[in-house]
Write a protein that holds these residues in place. Structure first.
Motif, PDB file in Angstrom:
ATOM      1  N   GLN A  77      46.920  47.822  32.922  1.00 48.07           N
ATOM      2  CA  GLN A  77      46.617  46.992  31.495  1.00 48.07           C
ATOM      3  C   GLN A  77      45.895  46.417  31.982  1.00 48.07           C
ATOM      4  O   GLN A  77      45.471  45.183  31.111  1.00 48.07           O
ATOM      5  N   LEU A  78      45.347  46.379  33.386  1.00 53.46           N
ATOM      6  CA  LEU A  78      45.247  45.864  34.569  1.00 53.46           C
ATOM      7  C   LEU A  78      43.389  45.725  34.617  1.00 53.46           C
ATOM      8  O   LEU A  78      42.961  46.737  34.381  1.00 53.46           O
ATOM      9  N   PRO A  79      42.863  44.602  33.878  1.00 49.24           N
ATOM     10  CA  PRO A  79      41.583  44.919  34.707  1.00 49.24           C
ATOM     11  C   PRO A  79      40.891  45.597  35.889  1.00 49.24           C
ATOM     12  O   PRO A  79      41.173  44.854  36.736  1.00 49.24           O
ATOM     13  N   LEU A  80      39.645  45.847  36.153  1.00 52.65           N
ATOM     14  CA  LEU A  80      39.892  45.972  37.395  1.00 52.65           C
ATOM     15  C   LEU A  80      38.197  45.992  38.140  1.00 52.65           C
ATOM     16  O   LEU A  80      38.253  45.383  39.146  1.00 52.65           O
ATOM     17  N   GLU A  81      37.351  45.577  37.153  1.00 50.01           N
ATOM     18  CA  GLU A  81      36.050  44.318  37.996  1.00 50.01           C
ATOM     19  C   GLU A  81      36.833  42.812  37.410  1.00 50.01           C
ATOM     20  O   GLU A  81      35.523  42.071  37.816  1.00 50.01           O
TER      21      GLU A  81
END
Length: 153
Positions: A77-81
């Motif tokens: 659910q978290l952005p990687l970038e």
């Protein structure tokens, strides 16, 4: 290479010092896709600052008893970038809260039911929470049903 070199990326050693994790653990989490290291032309793993928070979250979640698969599901659910926002973390927190509430309820049931079992000394098998004559509970599922099931099960 220091944390200021290579466009603000952190070396795996920098990340290990900041998180308290072993370098081998960080490599493992990277290989498992829980964090996403960038590679230098020489093959060194480099991390963005928000990976410190992701790795700290993994460490805390594991200490709370969550499996890597459960952690992976939440981290998706978290952005990687980009650095996760407060809202991003709140979404994960809600999912973990539900899981934790269920786990707490099961642990309380287990504690309450085992208190009687441990204290009885099995002097009365009819009252024992683990006693299951003729395996009569097998139809309702596997495991110690009288101890771990909820009253709604």
């Amino acid at each position: 290479m220091s944390a200021t070199a290579n466009k603000g990326l952190l070396t795996i050693g920098d990340v290990a010092r900041r998180t308290g994790l072993a370098v081998s653990a960080i490599r493992y989490y990277d290989d498992e896709g829980l964090v996403s290291a960038r590679r230098t032309p020489g093959g060194k793993r480099m991390f963005i600052r928000s990976d410190i928070r992701r790795l700290s979250f993994i460490l805390i979640a594991q200490k709370m008893g969550f499996s890597l698969e459960e952690i992976r599901t939440q981290l998706k659910q978290l952005p990687l970038e980009r650095t996760p926002t407060k809202r991003d973390w709140e979404k994960i927190s809600r999912g973990f809260r539900t899981h934790l509430d269920q786990r707490i309820a099961m642990l309380e049931r287990l504690r309450d039911r085992l208190d009687g079992c441990i204290g009885c000394g099995c002097l009365s098998l009819e009252a024992c929470k683990l006693y299951n004559p003729d395996d009569r509970l097998s139809e309702s599922g596997t495991g110690p049903r009288l101890v771990v099931q909820t009253s709604a099960d």
